[in-house]
Design a protein around this motif. Sequence first.
Motif, PDB file in Angstrom:
ATOM      1  N   LEU A   1     -37.481 -21.750  29.115  1.00  0.00           N
ATOM      2  CA  LEU A   1     -38.057 -20.430  29.367  1.00  0.00           C
ATOM      3  C   LEU A   1     -39.561 -20.521  29.621  1.00  0.00           C
ATOM      4  CD1 LEU A   1     -36.190 -18.316  26.654  1.00  0.00           C
ATOM      5  CD2 LEU A   1     -35.751 -18.375  29.120  1.00  0.00           C
TER       6      LEU A   1
ATOM      7  N   ALA B   1     -45.146 -10.823  25.985  1.00  0.00           N
ATOM      8  CA  ALA B   1     -44.461 -11.338  27.172  1.00  0.00           C
ATOM      9  C   ALA B   1     -43.455 -10.287  27.617  1.00  0.00           C
ATOM     10  CB  ALA B   1     -43.763 -12.661  26.876  1.00  0.00           C
ATOM     11  N   THR B   2     -43.631  -9.776  28.824  1.00  0.00           N
ATOM     12  CA  THR B   2     -42.732  -8.765  29.367  1.00  0.00           C
ATOM     13  C   THR B   2     -42.309  -9.158  30.772  1.00  0.00           C
ATOM     14  OG1 THR B   2     -44.631  -7.475  30.167  1.00  0.00           O
ATOM     15  CG2 THR B   2     -43.740  -6.896  28.001  1.00  0.00           C
ATOM     16  N   ASP B   3     -41.089  -8.730  31.153  1.00  0.00           N
ATOM     17  CA  ASP B   3     -40.642  -9.009  32.514  1.00  0.00           C
ATOM     18  C   ASP B   3     -41.206  -7.954  33.462  1.00  0.00           C
ATOM     19  OD1 ASP B   3     -39.089  -6.726  32.228  1.00  0.00           O
ATOM     20  OD2 ASP B   3     -37.229  -7.824  31.875  1.00  0.00           O
ATOM     21  N   ALA B   4     -40.801  -8.034  34.736  1.00  0.00           N
ATOM     22  CA  ALA B   4     -41.371  -7.148  35.743  1.00  0.00           C
ATOM     23  C   ALA B   4     -41.088  -5.675  35.467  1.00  0.00           C
ATOM     24  CB  ALA B   4     -40.834  -7.530  37.125  1.00  0.00           C
ATOM     25  N   SER B   5     -40.035  -5.389  34.697  1.00  0.00           N
ATOM     26  CA  SER B   5     -39.692  -4.004  34.366  1.00  0.00           C
ATOM     27  C   SER B   5     -40.361  -3.528  33.084  1.00  0.00           C
ATOM     28  CB  SER B   5     -38.169  -3.857  34.239  1.00  0.00           C
ATOM     29  OG  SER B   5     -37.692  -4.582  33.113  1.00  0.00           O
TER      30      SER B   5
ATOM     31  N   ASP C   1     -43.227 -11.642  35.629  1.00  0.00           N
ATOM     32  CA  ASP C   1     -43.389 -11.638  34.171  1.00  0.00           C
ATOM     33  C   ASP C   1     -44.869 -11.690  33.814  1.00  0.00           C
ATOM     34  OD1 ASP C   1     -40.675 -11.634  33.998  1.00  0.00           O
ATOM     35  OD2 ASP C   1     -40.470 -13.711  33.331  1.00  0.00           O
TER      36      ASP C   1
ATOM     37  N   ASN D   1     -42.378 -14.443  39.281  1.00  0.00           N
ATOM     38  CA  ASN D   1     -41.286 -13.472  39.207  1.00  0.00           C
ATOM     39  C   ASN D   1     -41.721 -12.123  38.638  1.00  0.00           C
ATOM     40  OD1 ASN D   1     -41.670 -14.117  36.535  1.00  0.00           O
ATOM     41  ND2 ASN D   1     -39.556 -14.653  36.096  1.00  0.00           N
TER      42      ASN D   1
ATOM     43  N   LYS E   1     -39.878  -5.007  30.039  1.00  0.00           N
ATOM     44  CA  LYS E   1     -39.055  -5.327  28.869  1.00  0.00           C
ATOM     45  C   LYS E   1     -39.559  -6.622  28.207  1.00  0.00           C
ATOM     46  CE  LYS E   1     -34.285  -6.240  27.445  1.00  0.00           C
ATOM     47  NZ  LYS E   1     -32.877  -6.436  27.901  1.00  0.00           N
ATOM     48  N   ARG E   2     -39.603  -6.617  26.870  1.00  0.00           N
ATOM     49  CA  ARG E   2     -40.065  -7.785  26.116  1.00  0.00           C
ATOM     50  C   ARG E   2     -39.114  -8.964  26.340  1.00  0.00           C
ATOM     51  NH1 ARG E   2     -39.593  -9.978  20.645  1.00  0.00           N
ATOM     52  NH2 ARG E   2     -41.619 -10.661  19.835  1.00  0.00           N
ATOM     53  N   ILE E   3     -39.695 -10.165  26.525  1.00  0.00           N
ATOM     54  CA  ILE E   3     -38.898 -11.385  26.714  1.00  0.00           C
ATOM     55  C   ILE E   3     -38.710 -12.018  25.343  1.00  0.00           C
ATOM     56  CG2 ILE E   3     -38.705 -13.578  27.959  1.00  0.00           C
ATOM     57  CD1 ILE E   3     -40.769 -12.452  29.962  1.00  0.00           C
TER      58      ILE E   3
ATOM     59  N   ARG F   1     -41.746 -20.206  33.618  1.00  0.00           N
ATOM     60  CA  ARG F   1     -42.787 -19.204  33.838  1.00  0.00           C
ATOM     61  C   ARG F   1     -44.172 -19.802  34.058  1.00  0.00           C
ATOM     62  NH1 ARG F   1     -38.594 -17.386  31.379  1.00  0.00           N
ATOM     63  NH2 ARG F   1     -37.957 -15.196  31.658  1.00  0.00           N
TER      64      ARG F   1
END
Length: 269
Positions: A127, A56-60, A154, A152, A62-64, A131
């Motif tokens: 969370l 699971a990573t965000d738009a940049s 993710d 978003n 980065k791990r959530i 999503r």
Amino acid sequence: MKRILLLALPFALMTACSNPPATTGEAAPAPVASAPAAASFDGALLTANQWTLETATDASGKRIDGLFVRADKPVTLDFSNGRIAVGNTCNHLGGSYTLEGGTLEVGSMISTQMACAEPGVMALDRLVSERLQGKLEVRALDATGLTLVAANGDVLGFRGEPTAETRYGGEGETVFMEVDAQTRPCPHPLMKDATCLQVREVKYDDQGLEQGKRGEWENFYGDIEGYSHQPGVRNVLRLKRYEVKNPPADASSHAYVLDMVVGSEQVKQ
């Protein structure tokens, strides 16, 4: 003769204007490209597998981390009869869903109202719900993996494993079983030092009221898939019972899969 030429000249001019000759060295206009076909996925793959969250990573990118607070119990998704069920969160979450082309649309999540003492687990419900609700892009779907992109940005990656229904080839029968707090020795020709769960069936009517009297404890040979016994705790389990086709000679003709723990009781020895 002059009269004929005067009549033919406008026609010749009209023809020349409507079909101008190509200029030497001028490129011909490129053909208009057709729009790519929308992605389409087989919805049967969703229901044939259980999906376990692996990445699971965000738009940049980065791990959530908040989605992995239960390292030993990762978030799971089950799809059945137009509904999605989320497992290993604090509460049981679920909602309706539709899959059209490359879009998975999930309705508002319904949740039980339990409190969880584990750090971060209470926040896990929020969370996950944030999503999974609404429209998600299905980036990939096959028998082994599912990739969803939330509104978003993710990106959620799930590993697929065949459900019990897929493995055993049927819906299975719902049964209730009480498991005693302690295991007992149950010698077997192939397992001299074996110990077994002690179980007895519990029956309920359509209104959830228990019917009849519970019988004697019996040895349970084998395993209950998804259930980990904790000594000193007596549980009532809701199980799915499946017929096993062509079982080995020393094995049961039924397989049991945990559906949910209905009730638990700490037993003093």
